[in-house]
Design a protein around this motif. Structure first.
Motif, PDB file in Angstrom:
ATOM      1  N   ALA A  29       3.332   6.651  -9.627  1.00  0.00           N
ATOM      2  CA  ALA A  29       2.639   7.023  -8.388  1.00  0.00           C
ATOM      3  C   ALA A  29       3.658   7.209  -7.287  1.00  0.00           C
ATOM      4  O   ALA A  29       4.612   6.430  -7.182  1.00  0.00           O
ATOM      5  N   ARG A  42       0.818  -1.210   0.000  1.00  0.00           N
ATOM      6  CA  ARG A  42       0.000   0.000   0.000  1.00  0.00           C
ATOM      7  C   ARG A  42       0.856   1.266   0.000  1.00  0.00           C
ATOM      8  O   ARG A  42       1.980   1.272   0.507  1.00  0.00           O
ATOM      9  N   MET A  43       0.292   2.305  -0.588  1.00  0.00           N
ATOM     10  CA  MET A  43       0.947   3.621  -0.544  1.00  0.00           C
ATOM     11  C   MET A  43       0.201   4.435   0.522  1.00  0.00           C
ATOM     12  O   MET A  43       0.070   3.954   1.633  1.00  0.00           O
ATOM     13  N   ALA A  44      -0.317   5.625   0.184  1.00  0.00           N
ATOM     14  CA  ALA A  44      -1.047   6.384   1.214  1.00  0.00           C
ATOM     15  C   ALA A  44      -2.351   5.671   1.585  1.00  0.00           C
ATOM     16  O   ALA A  44      -2.883   5.858   2.665  1.00  0.00           O
ATOM     17  N   GLY A  45      -2.856   4.882   0.680  1.00  0.00           N
ATOM     18  CA  GLY A  45      -4.074   4.105   0.925  1.00  0.00           C
ATOM     19  C   GLY A  45      -4.037   2.867   0.049  1.00  0.00           C
ATOM     20  O   GLY A  45      -2.951   2.415  -0.322  1.00  0.00           O
ATOM     21  N   ARG A  46      -5.220   2.353  -0.298  1.00  0.00           N
ATOM     22  CA  ARG A  46      -5.251   1.146  -1.129  1.00  0.00           C
ATOM     23  C   ARG A  46      -5.724   1.416  -2.554  1.00  0.00           C
ATOM     24  O   ARG A  46      -5.898   0.485  -3.328  1.00  0.00           O
ATOM     25  N   SER A  47      -5.953   2.685  -2.899  1.00  0.00           N
ATOM     26  CA  SER A  47      -6.424   2.978  -4.252  1.00  0.00           C
ATOM     27  C   SER A  47      -5.328   2.735  -5.282  1.00  0.00           C
ATOM     28  O   SER A  47      -5.608   2.290  -6.389  1.00  0.00           O
ATOM     29  N   VAL A  48      -4.103   3.056  -4.918  1.00  0.00           N
ATOM     30  CA  VAL A  48      -2.951   2.823  -5.788  1.00  0.00           C
ATOM     31  C   VAL A  48      -1.951   1.999  -4.988  1.00  0.00           C
ATOM     32  O   VAL A  48      -1.593   2.387  -3.876  1.00  0.00           O
ATOM     33  N   GLU A  99       4.077   8.666  -3.001  1.00  0.00           N
ATOM     34  CA  GLU A  99       3.450   9.164  -1.774  1.00  0.00           C
ATOM     35  C   GLU A  99       4.038  10.525  -1.430  1.00  0.00           C
ATOM     36  O   GLU A  99       5.262  10.696  -1.522  1.00  0.00           O
ATOM     37  N   TYR A 133      -1.499  13.882   3.679  1.00  0.00           N
ATOM     38  CA  TYR A 133      -0.717  12.712   3.270  1.00  0.00           C
ATOM     39  C   TYR A 133      -1.516  12.050   2.163  1.00  0.00           C
ATOM     40  O   TYR A 133      -2.708  11.773   2.339  1.00  0.00           O
ATOM     41  N   LEU A 134      -0.882  11.798   1.016  1.00  0.00           N
ATOM     42  CA  LEU A 134      -1.645  11.342  -0.149  1.00  0.00           C
ATOM     43  C   LEU A 134      -0.766  10.573  -1.122  1.00  0.00           C
ATOM     44  O   LEU A 134       0.463  10.547  -0.998  1.00  0.00           O
ATOM     45  N   THR A 135      -1.428   9.956  -2.092  1.00  0.00           N
ATOM     46  CA  THR A 135      -0.719   9.351  -3.211  1.00  0.00           C
ATOM     47  C   THR A 135      -0.958  10.222  -4.442  1.00  0.00           C
ATOM     48  O   THR A 135      -2.108  10.532  -4.759  1.00  0.00           O
ATOM     49  N   GLN A 185      -5.404  12.110   3.102  1.00  0.00           N
ATOM     50  CA  GLN A 185      -5.712  12.134   4.541  1.00  0.00           C
ATOM     51  C   GLN A 185      -5.257  13.483   5.096  1.00  0.00           C
ATOM     52  O   GLN A 185      -4.064  13.793   5.051  1.00  0.00           O
ATOM     53  N   GLU A 199      -0.818  10.478  -8.378  1.00  0.00           N
ATOM     54  CA  GLU A 199      -0.763   9.639  -9.573  1.00  0.00           C
ATOM     55  C   GLU A 199      -0.508  10.532 -10.778  1.00  0.00           C
ATOM     56  O   GLU A 199      -1.200  11.547 -10.936  1.00  0.00           O
ATOM     57  N   THR A 221       8.137   4.815  -0.503  1.00  0.00           N
ATOM     58  CA  THR A 221       7.367   3.597  -0.191  1.00  0.00           C
ATOM     59  C   THR A 221       8.321   2.412  -0.090  1.00  0.00           C
ATOM     60  O   THR A 221       8.228   1.605   0.820  1.00  0.00           O
ATOM     61  N   THR A 271      -4.933  10.837  -4.697  1.00  0.00           N
ATOM     62  CA  THR A 271      -5.875   9.864  -4.138  1.00  0.00           C
ATOM     63  C   THR A 271      -5.494   9.528  -2.705  1.00  0.00           C
ATOM     64  O   THR A 271      -4.377   9.804  -2.267  1.00  0.00           O
ATOM     65  N   ASP A 272      -6.435   8.904  -2.016  1.00  0.00           N
ATOM     66  CA  ASP A 272      -6.248   8.499  -0.607  1.00  0.00           C
ATOM     67  C   ASP A 272      -5.746   9.675   0.239  1.00  0.00           C
ATOM     68  O   ASP A 272      -4.813   9.537   1.035  1.00  0.00           O
TER      69      ASP A 272
END
Lengths: 162, 168
Positions: B137, A75-81, B139, B119-121, B106, B123, B161, B103-104
């Motif tokens: 991608a 996982r990265m910041a979440g599970r979407s990517v 983080e 904190y994010l991903t 927070q 893309e 990561t 995405t993701d």
């Protein structure tokens, strides 16, 4: 309000119950058990190609520890990517890569999934107590373009289900 | 029954209307991030040089004049809004069909509501020289602060990561 027959079926009440069960099952399976992942990139060729749809089992690592050879989602910041890589070395193990071949604890590992190998080199290193080493199956690409490295246990979502 | 439906629809309308008119910190920060993603990517296929530069410059209001960007080795730490906007413009010119998404996401807003962390991903979807679609991608850890009442990004740091193993 009457729904058309093609939508509601012969028995609208039964159709509604079926639809509700289907939605609940899909929510449970894809929300808590299987993580669908669409492949992007070439680092896991030939096992996984760009555009391939795979499913990661999110429950497996609740019942057993990660093993060498597992194809895992990271996982990265979440599970979407997520990264999808091969887990090749476990905590406390010594690893090195020479001419694209992997050695763990001084033994060369047979990796049938990595058919051709470019001239990759990684000096010997011992993994820490919570370090897992992951790398893609595609060893034909230049090493500097390939994302690989250590991850903590908390980042491992699960192994490839199918 | 009809009255109940009307009440539910009316209450929902008021709730959405209130949050649209008076967005909370979380929504404001997400808006800032969307504007930045649009400025970095979102290029049209036949976009001209002027509109490309104008789009990159549109990130000005979302960035702290003293912003720092740390993308990790081998890149040098970047300082200042103009340097960042210049880099965005160059990225847009050199990468085909670049599209950026966060995405993701927070978000944690500080107690005094003058600083926040995101904190994010990130893309980046693009088209390579052969025309095939590609995806990168990464983080990111972002720090934001309030500047004249608006949220701006003041620090961007890459989160690795996959860490290189430590030789020992």
């Amino acid at each position: 309000m009457n729904l058309p027959r093609w939508l509601a079926g012969k028995n609208p009440r039964r159709t509604a119950v079926r639809a509700a069960i289907l939605i609940a099952a899909a929510y449970l399976v894809f929300g808590y058990i299987l993580l669908p992942v669409r492949g992007a990139g070439v680092s896991m060729r030939p096992t996984i190609d760009s555009g391939d749809l795979i499913f990661i089992n999110r429950l497996t690592y609740r019942f057993r520890e990660p093993r060498r050879g597992d194809v895992v989602a990271v996982r990265m910041a979440g599970r979407s990517v997520v990264y999808v890589k091969r887990l090749v070395a476990l905590p406390g193990e010594r690893l090195k890569i020479d001419a694209g071949a992997l050695s763990v604890n001084g033994e060369w590992i047979n990796e049938p999934y990595a058919r051709k190998r470019d001239d990759w080199w990684l000096g010997e290193a011992t993994l820490g107590a919570d370090e897992y080493f992951v790398v893609g199956d595609n060893r034909t690409m230049p090493m500097h373009l390939h994302d690989m490295g250590t991850v903590s246990r908390a980042r491992l979502i699960g192994p490839l289900a199918f | 029954m009809q009255r109940l439906v009307l009440i539910v629809v009316g209450a929902s309308g008021i709730w959405f209307g209130y949050h649209w008119l008076f967005p909370n910190d979380d929504a404001q920060i997400r808006g800032v991030l969307e504007e930045i993603a649009e400025a970095v990517g979102g290029s049209a296929a036949q976009e001209g040089e002027v509109s490309r530069l104008a789009r990159a410059a549109s990130a000005r209001n979302q960035l702290d004049p003293q912003i720092t960007v740390d993308a990790g080795p081998p890149f040098n730490r970047m300082r200042g809004r103009d340097a960042v906007i210049g880099t965005i413009a160059r990225l847009n010119g050199s990468i085909r069909d670049l599209e950026v998404k966060f995405t993701d996401v927070q978000i944690t807003v500080g107690r005094d509501r003058s600083s926040a962390k995101a904190y994010l991903t990130a893309e980046a979807h693009y088209r390579d020289r052969g025309g095939a679609r590609g995806l990168e991608a990464r983080e990111l850890d972002l720090t934001l602060r309030r500047l004249n009442g608006d949220w701006v990004v003041s620090d961007v740091a890459l989160v690795r990561t996959l860490e290189p193993p430590t030789p020992r």
